[in-house]
Design an enzyme around this catalytic site. Structure first.
Site, PDB file in Angstrom:
ATOM      1  N   ARG A  31       0.814  -1.226   0.000  1.00  0.00           N
ATOM      2  CA  ARG A  31       0.000   0.000   0.000  1.00  0.00           C
ATOM      3  C   ARG A  31       0.845   1.273   0.000  1.00  0.00           C
ATOM      4  O   ARG A  31       0.482   2.253  -0.639  1.00  0.00           O
ATOM      5  CB  ARG A  31      -0.975  -0.026   1.182  1.00  0.00           C
ATOM      6  N   ILE A  38      10.434 -15.456  14.541  1.00  0.00           N
ATOM      7  CA  ILE A  38       9.939 -15.618  15.919  1.00  0.00           C
ATOM      8  C   ILE A  38      11.085 -15.918  16.887  1.00  0.00           C
ATOM      9  O   ILE A  38      10.934 -15.812  18.090  1.00  0.00           O
ATOM     10  CB  ILE A  38       8.855 -16.719  16.052  1.00  0.00           C
ATOM     11  N   ASP A  39      12.265 -16.302  16.341  1.00  0.00           N
ATOM     12  CA  ASP A  39      13.375 -16.699  17.214  1.00  0.00           C
ATOM     13  C   ASP A  39      14.088 -15.516  17.871  1.00  0.00           C
ATOM     14  O   ASP A  39      14.806 -15.686  18.856  1.00  0.00           O
ATOM     15  CB  ASP A  39      14.408 -17.512  16.413  1.00  0.00           C
ATOM     16  N   GLY A  67      12.936 -21.578  18.874  1.00  0.00           N
ATOM     17  CA  GLY A  67      13.996 -20.573  18.967  1.00  0.00           C
ATOM     18  C   GLY A  67      15.287 -20.974  18.288  1.00  0.00           C
ATOM     19  O   GLY A  67      16.293 -20.278  18.391  1.00  0.00           O
ATOM     20  N   GLY A 101       6.764 -17.659  35.092  1.00  0.00           N
ATOM     21  CA  GLY A 101       7.144 -18.061  36.454  1.00  0.00           C
ATOM     22  C   GLY A 101       7.718 -19.469  36.509  1.00  0.00           C
ATOM     23  O   GLY A 101       7.401 -20.252  37.413  1.00  0.00           O
ATOM     24  N   ARG A 161      10.890 -27.328  48.996  1.00  0.00           N
ATOM     25  CA  ARG A 161      10.362 -26.039  49.471  1.00  0.00           C
ATOM     26  C   ARG A 161       8.838 -26.032  49.496  1.00  0.00           C
ATOM     27  O   ARG A 161       8.223 -25.026  49.820  1.00  0.00           O
ATOM     28  CB  ARG A 161      10.851 -24.894  48.562  1.00  0.00           C
ATOM     29  N   ARG A 213       6.043 -34.712  33.352  1.00  0.00           N
ATOM     30  CA  ARG A 213       5.414 -34.827  32.032  1.00  0.00           C
ATOM     31  C   ARG A 213       6.090 -33.833  31.093  1.00  0.00           C
ATOM     32  O   ARG A 213       6.638 -32.837  31.559  1.00  0.00           O
ATOM     33  CB  ARG A 213       3.926 -34.462  32.096  1.00  0.00           C
ATOM     34  N   HIS A 243       5.196 -26.078  16.349  1.00  0.00           N
ATOM     35  CA  HIS A 243       4.705 -25.075  15.402  1.00  0.00           C
ATOM     36  C   HIS A 243       3.461 -24.327  15.860  1.00  0.00           C
ATOM     37  O   HIS A 243       3.083 -23.340  15.223  1.00  0.00           O
ATOM     38  CB  HIS A 243       4.472 -25.727  14.035  1.00  0.00           C
TER      39      HIS A 243
END
Ligand code: ADP
Length: 323
Positions: free
Chosen positions: A25, A126-127, A170, A185, A211, A247, A253
């Site tokens: 554009r 995106i990396d 990444g 976190g 802990r 797990r 992707h």
């Protein structure tokens, strides 16, 4: 009137479409003709190039991926391949090319700039491993997708007093893992930049269990020496020492396919417009990026020969916060 072309190459990233739209554009509004190249350098070499109008980029700003398609085209690494591509461009009297992509794509862009073709790169991966732009198109959206997955897995992990190993993308760069780990976190973050042995992670997990944590989240970058597959194998053999049952979830992707968020749409729009402005003023062989919140240009020769560093102080901060 100027004739320019735009292509997307390498790994797709949410926001690429907003960049294409901006190139088309802002080019058309200057009275230029704008061509879209299908499937990156593969389409450039085969002449899969078409003229684009205003309506061709309607309704795409909110779509992930790339309407032009992307590809990995090894032949472009050869002089023969690039000569073929330049012939296709010159036949159509195209005088400038915008390359939207990551490290490999910008290496290709630099290679044709060195063959005297006017090219401008747009930082998109995106990396976030591309030198010359503190943040690239797609990172913010991919990060938010990874974060949403971490938040969800944390809920189920807490319900069962489990540890969850979450592998994020990444390539060789730990940016997505580090940032999603901090924002989510995580109890432990494993990135390629800091080699980490499975024993050290097992100790962190065990300490978190002692802990009294209800869960433990380990975010692992796909490029780490011990990725999710290697770590899960180790943990299965050493289950008794962990405390938590473990797990794994490999996001893969899913992180790429999202609808681009506001940040990526705006970044990509600014980058696309800036790339056209570069072609207009004859500034070629550069990458358009964002540094200190300003749009900047960096020579492609510098971009492709430099390595972007990750701020490892943040990994230390993540460890303190994980207590
Ligand atoms: P990304 O741009 O996401 O890093 P790739 O590394 O797969 O993706 O590169 C995309 C494309 O860029 C490759 O398929 C190839 O066509 C081109 N390319 C990569 N490296 C070079 C190179 N050294 N010379 C010329 N072209 C290259």
């Amino acid at each position: 009137m100027k004739r320019i072309a735009v292509l997307t190459s390498g790994g797709d990233a949410p926001g690429m479409n907003a960049a294409i739209r901006a190139v088309v554009r802002t080019g058309l509004s200057r009275g230029w003709e704008v061509f879209g190249v299908q499937h990156g350098y593969a389409g450039l070499m085969s002449g899969n190039i078409r003229s684009m109008g205003l309506r061709d980029v309607g309704g795409i700003i909110q779509q992930g991926g790339t309407v032009l398609g992307s590809a990995r085209a090894p032949e472009f690494k050869t002089l023969e391949g690039r000569t073929k591509a330049l012939r296709e461009l010159r036949q159509r009297e195209i005088e400038g090319l915008v390359v939207i992509g990551g490290n490999g794509s910008q290496t290709g862009a630099n290679a044709i700039f060195e063959m005297d073709f006017p090219v401008v790169g747009v930082a998109s991966t995106i990396d976030n491993d591309l030198y010359g732009s503190e943040i690239t198109i797609g990172v913010d959206t991919a990060l938010n997708i990874a974060l949403e997955a971490i938040d969800r897995l944390k809920i189920t992990a807490s319900s069962h007093q489990r540890a969850f190993l979450i592998e994020v993308m990444g390539r060789d760069c730990g940016y997505l893992a580090l940032m999603s780990g901090i924002a989510g976190g995580a109890e432990s973050i494993v990135i390629p930049e800091v080699p980490t042995e499975p024993e050290a992670i097992a100790e962190e997990l065990h300490a978190a269990y002692e802990r009294g944590k209800a869960h433990a989240i380990i975010v692992v970058a796909e490029g780490a020496k011990y990725n999710a597959e290697a770590l899960i194998k180790y943990f299965k053999e050493h289950q008794a020492t962990l405390g938590f049952e473990i797990r794994a979830s490999i996001l893969g992707h899913i992180q790429r396919g999202g609808m681009p968020g506001a940040f990526d749409r705006l970044l990509a729009t600014r980058f696309g417009a800036a790339a056209v402005a570069c072609l207009e003023r004859g500034e070629h062989g550069v990458l358009v990026g964002l540094n200190k919140n300003e749009i900047t240009t960096t020579p492609l020769s510098v971009v492709v020969s430099s390595k972007k560093n990750l701020n490892l102080d943040l990994l230390q901060l993540a460890k303190e916060l994980a207590q």
